[in-house]
Design a protein around this motif. Sequence first.
Motif, PDB file in Angstrom:
ATOM      1  N   GLY A 174       0.829  -1.212   0.000  1.00 62.98           N
ATOM      2  CA  GLY A 174       0.000   0.000   0.000  1.00 62.98           C
ATOM      3  C   GLY A 174       0.860   1.257   0.000  1.00 62.98           C
ATOM      4  N   GLY A 292       1.658   1.721  12.938  1.00 62.11           N
ATOM      5  CA  GLY A 292       0.619   1.906  11.921  1.00 62.11           C
ATOM      6  C   GLY A 292       1.070   1.540  10.511  1.00 62.11           C
ATOM      7  N   THR A 294       2.795  -0.978   7.323  1.00 62.29           N
ATOM      8  CA  THR A 294       2.333  -2.189   6.649  1.00 62.29           C
ATOM      9  C   THR A 294       3.501  -3.133   6.407  1.00 62.29           C
ATOM     10  N   SER A 296       4.388  -6.479   4.326  1.00 60.53           N
ATOM     11  CA  SER A 296       3.929  -7.284   3.196  1.00 60.53           C
ATOM     12  C   SER A 296       4.840  -8.506   3.093  1.00 60.53           C
ATOM     13  N   GLY A 317      -0.139  -1.716  15.961  1.00 62.47           N
ATOM     14  CA  GLY A 317      -1.275  -1.465  15.066  1.00 62.47           C
ATOM     15  C   GLY A 317      -0.948  -1.738  13.616  1.00 62.47           C
ATOM     16  N   LEU A 318      -0.239  -2.819  13.363  1.00 65.59           N
ATOM     17  CA  LEU A 318       0.260  -3.056  12.006  1.00 65.59           C
ATOM     18  C   LEU A 318      -0.787  -3.652  11.086  1.00 65.59           C
ATOM     19  N   THR A 319      -0.621  -3.336   9.837  1.00 66.92           N
ATOM     20  CA  THR A 319      -1.289  -4.096   8.785  1.00 66.92           C
ATOM     21  C   THR A 319      -0.256  -5.047   8.223  1.00 66.92           C
ATOM     22  N   ILE A 320      -0.525  -6.334   8.325  1.00 64.31           N
ATOM     23  CA  ILE A 320       0.378  -7.328   7.750  1.00 64.31           C
ATOM     24  C   ILE A 320      -0.361  -7.990   6.606  1.00 64.31           C
ATOM     25  N   ARG A 321       0.228  -7.964   5.429  1.00 64.59           N
ATOM     26  CA  ARG A 321      -0.427  -8.606   4.300  1.00 64.59           C
ATOM     27  C   ARG A 321       0.476  -9.654   3.702  1.00 64.59           C
TER      28      ARG A 321
END
Length: 379
Positions: A174, A292, A294, A296, A317-321
């Motif tokens: 992202g 905050g 990301t 990947s 508060g991570l976004t892990i994809r």
Amino acid sequence: MLAMDYRGPKRVRVTQKPMPEIKHPQDAIVRVTRSCICGSDLHLYNGNVPDTRVGSTFGHEFIGVVEEIGSEVTKLKVGDQVLVPFNIACGQCAFCKQGLFGNCHESNPEATAVGGIFGYSHTAGGYNGGQAEYVRVPYANVSPTVIPEGMDLDDAVLLTDVVPTGYQAAEMGGIQPGDTVVVFGAGPVGIMAAKCSWLFGAGRVIVIDQLDYRLEFVRNYAQCEAYNFKEMEDPVLFIKKTTDWMGADVVIDAVGAEAAGNTMQTITGRKLLLQAGSATAVHWAINSVKKGGTVSIVGVYGPTDNLIPIGNALNKGLTIRGNQASVKRLLPRLIEHVQNGTLNPKALITHRVPLKEVAEAYRMFSAKLDNCIKPVLIP
Ligand SMILES: NC(=O)c1ccc[n+]([C@@H]2O[C@H](COP(=O)([O-])OP(=O)(O)OC[C@H]3O[C@@H](n4cnc5c(N)ncnc54)[C@H](O)[C@@H]3O)[C@@H](O)[C@H]2O)c1
Ligand SMILES: [Zn+2]
Ligand SMILES: [Zn+2]
């Protein structure tokens, strides 16, 4: 026909096997003209993927010529030169309909996560792969794509996995304009992820590996910064320092289960097999991304637990994809990027090896000998 044959961890050979046959009206038989060895094959080679059966043929990155088609194949004809995405996808299930061709529910119905993959153990459906003279390609109307006129075959073979995987790694990050992107791993996948990060507007791209020849390659190929983690006290601290203590906006793990750099991870993950490989890169990724941010993940891990800092992932508060690349979804735009020169994948190919020397090719690629980046097998 000649085909690669798995005999057990670190033991592969080439042998005569029966010719593949059409088993379903939507099958095609492809005569392989080029087939790569991938970092993913090393997880199989090292015995880290469950249900890798002796006698199977690896190889999920291949191109070739259509030799024979089943009665329901309408999109290909005999003689077509095709590139075959590594995911086997039915095109009809709920996941394929969402563009999640790496998560097809039909091509690997026993599994809840990954779809079918050529030459990638019975965990990924038990299909034989393309490190062979011929291969059976199921659902031939769905993913196989006729190689555009004039495209170099070395570029075409890298469009079956490496290019889409690197691109999707960047996409899943992202990336926002100006972002600092850190890529762990300077193998073919990490190199392509670094290159593609710029296409999404990155402001700074940093690659971390331990092999100087690869770091030098990526520095030139992807015009990025590249550093050797063996020369750092702590890669997490290094990234924090170089980002004013904020951490990177996006971190990409392009290493996976074979990661070096942490003895405890190596022992528990690779020697004792207590976890699904060494989770060093994903550990560093979680700790070096900003709050905050990301993460990947395209580096491959097995399905079981990892000793990863999951509590830190929560508290930051991570976004892990993560996912397997959905090659079919990405191909149209990536073919354009190759044709107009934005991406030059064939520059990654360092070695051409006859299929009959497959054992030597695995040994060289696995041990990273002779400055190897990407070997291609020629049947
Ligand atoms: N998700 C997908 O669709 C997909 C597709 C292809 C490959 N993969 C995975 O991507 C990963 C990379 O593939 P590849 O072909 O580039 O493999 P590769 O083995 O050529 O490269 C891996 C690189 O990681 C480096 N490395 C080892 N430990 C490291 C660490 N702790 N930090 C930074 N770098 C480290 C190695 O020196 C090596 O250069 C593999 O796990 C592979 O299975 C995933
Ligand atoms: Zn691959
Ligand atoms: Zn499907």
